[in-house]
Design a protein around this motif. Structure first.
Motif, short mmCIF file in Angstrom:
data_model
loop_
_atom_site.label_atom_id
_atom_site.label_comp_id
_atom_site.label_asym_id
_atom_site.label_seq_id
_atom_site.Cartn_x
_atom_site.Cartn_y
_atom_site.Cartn_z
N PHE A 3 0.85 -1.10 -0.06
CA PHE A 3 0.04 -0.10 0.17
C PHE A 3 0.82 1.36 -0.09
N PHE A 4 1.85 1.26 0.92
CA PHE A 4 2.70 2.39 0.83
C PHE A 4 3.32 2.78 -0.14
N GLN A 5 3.88 1.60 -0.98
CA GLN A 5 4.84 1.83 -2.29
C GLN A 5 3.89 2.48 -3.43
N HIS A 6 2.58 2.43 -3.34
CA HIS A 6 1.70 3.11 -4.35
C HIS A 6 1.42 4.54 -3.93
N LEU A 7 1.87 5.03 -2.86
CA LEU A 7 1.59 6.33 -2.31
C LEU A 7 2.55 7.29 -2.88
N PRO A 8 2.06 8.50 -3.29
CA PRO A 8 3.20 9.40 -4.01
C PRO A 8 4.26 9.80 -2.90
N SER A 9 5.45 10.01 -3.45
CA SER A 9 6.82 10.25 -2.71
C SER A 9 6.45 11.55 -1.97
N SER A 10 5.68 12.46 -2.04
CA SER A 10 5.38 13.73 -1.27
C SER A 10 4.71 13.33 0.01
N VAL A 11 3.79 12.20 -0.29
CA VAL A 11 2.88 11.83 0.84
C VAL A 11 3.88 11.03 2.04
N LEU A 12 4.73 10.28 1.40
CA LEU A 12 5.64 9.31 2.44
C LEU A 12 6.53 10.57 3.08
N GLN A 13 6.89 11.57 2.37
CA GLN A 13 7.76 12.46 3.21
C GLN A 13 7.13 13.31 3.91
N ALA A 14 5.80 13.65 3.83
CA ALA A 14 5.05 14.33 4.85
C ALA A 14 4.83 13.52 6.10
#
Length: 301
Positions: A3-14
């Motif tokens: 699930f996390f791999q499909h999230l945009p990198s900006s969301v993961l960074q935030a």
């Protein structure tokens, strides 16, 4: 993990920034909540009143500095101040305490020191700003506005009487008060950390740069932001430190100094106990002194 791999990198960074601020701040919020519970159960306004100096200036400075050994989170400071006033503690003693108690106590100062990379200077600037505002308010209430600041027909304060409890029951009440404080504070902390992380990731750097290029506007912006976020003083330093690279020292200092004095929840409580005229005077004095102090510090630095 998928699930996390499909999230945009900006969301993961935030998300990473959000979690880092939360993890840093939570221990200080927990310690502060426990201390707040101890104060609620074991210390009464009557005990403080016995130690008041006889002269007016002494009482102003007593109220200004007593927060160092009698700390209280701003989340519950207004009812405490109302109790002081009802026990005939002068307004020029009680209001300076309202301003400084959530800032100059050791927990908040150490949290500020830690949040800004072990910076004694930032903790000191924050404490000095709080003491300056408290002194101005004390002089104003002691020599200019000498009328009562309490509402004549205010709502009754719900006071807890812990004097008749056993030692074990008092310790239990400390935990109950601390848990209530922790969860009440935690919700504001979450929103503040979330906002700070989103600002760092999604607000273009050029916009922040253009704002911080005009010091007064940047200071005013973070003062308003501090009011809207209504963070707890044990945690706001970690949010403030995350905004330092975007706005600079002076605006972040204004954010830290004014936050525990003026926020949404405090003003709503003040409206219940204090006269509207005084509330507007309080807002004006606090805002003006913080703005001038932060601007001055920014010029000196």
């Amino acid at each position: 993990m998928t699930f996390f791999q499909h999230l945009p990198s900006s969301v993961l960074q935030a998300g990473a920034i959000f979690l880092s601020i939360i993890i840093e701040a939570l221990p200080f919020v927990l310690i502060g909540s426990i201390i707040s519970g101890i104060i609620e159960v074991y210390i009464t306004p009557e005990r403080v009143y016995r130690f008041l100096p006889k002269n007016k200036f002494g009482r102003i400075f007593f109220g200004t500095f007593i927060g160092f050994i009698f700390p209280s989170c701003e989340c519950g400071i207004v009812p405490i101040i109302n109790r002081f006033l009802e026990k005939k503690v002068p307004s020029y003693t009680a209001v300076p305490f309202l301003v400084t108690a959530p800032v100059i106590n050791p927990i908040v100062l150490f949290a500020t020191y830690s949040a800004f990379g072990n910076s004694v200077k930032m903790a000191l600037y924050r404490a000095l700003g709080s003491l300056l505002v408290a002194t101005v308010l004390g002089i104003f209430l002691g020599f200019i506005q000498t009328d009562s600041i309490q509402k004549e027909h205010r709502k009754a304060v719900h006071e807890h009487d812990f004097s008749g409890l056993s030692k074990g029951q008092k310790l239990f009440q400390v935990l109950v008060q601390a848990i209530d404080e922790f969860f009440d504070t935690g919700r504001y902390l979450v929103f503040g950390c979330l906002f700070a992380s989103l600002v760092q990731v999604y607000v273009p750097t050029r916009i922040l740069t253009s704002i911080s290029a005009t010091p007064v506007i940047a200071i005013l912006l973070l003062m308003v932001l501090s009011f809207l976020l209504s963070l707890c003083s044990e945690a706001d330093a970690f949010v403030g430190s995350s905004l330092l690279t975007s706005f600079g020292v002076a605006p972040v200092l204004a954010f830290l100094v004014i936050g525990p004095m003026l926020d949404v929840k405090n003003l709503l409580m003040m409206k219940n106990y204090l006269k509207t005229r005084f509330i507007w005077q309080f807002i004006g004095i606090v805002s003006g002194v913080v703005l001038l102090y932060a601007w001055f510090v920014g010029v000196v630095l």
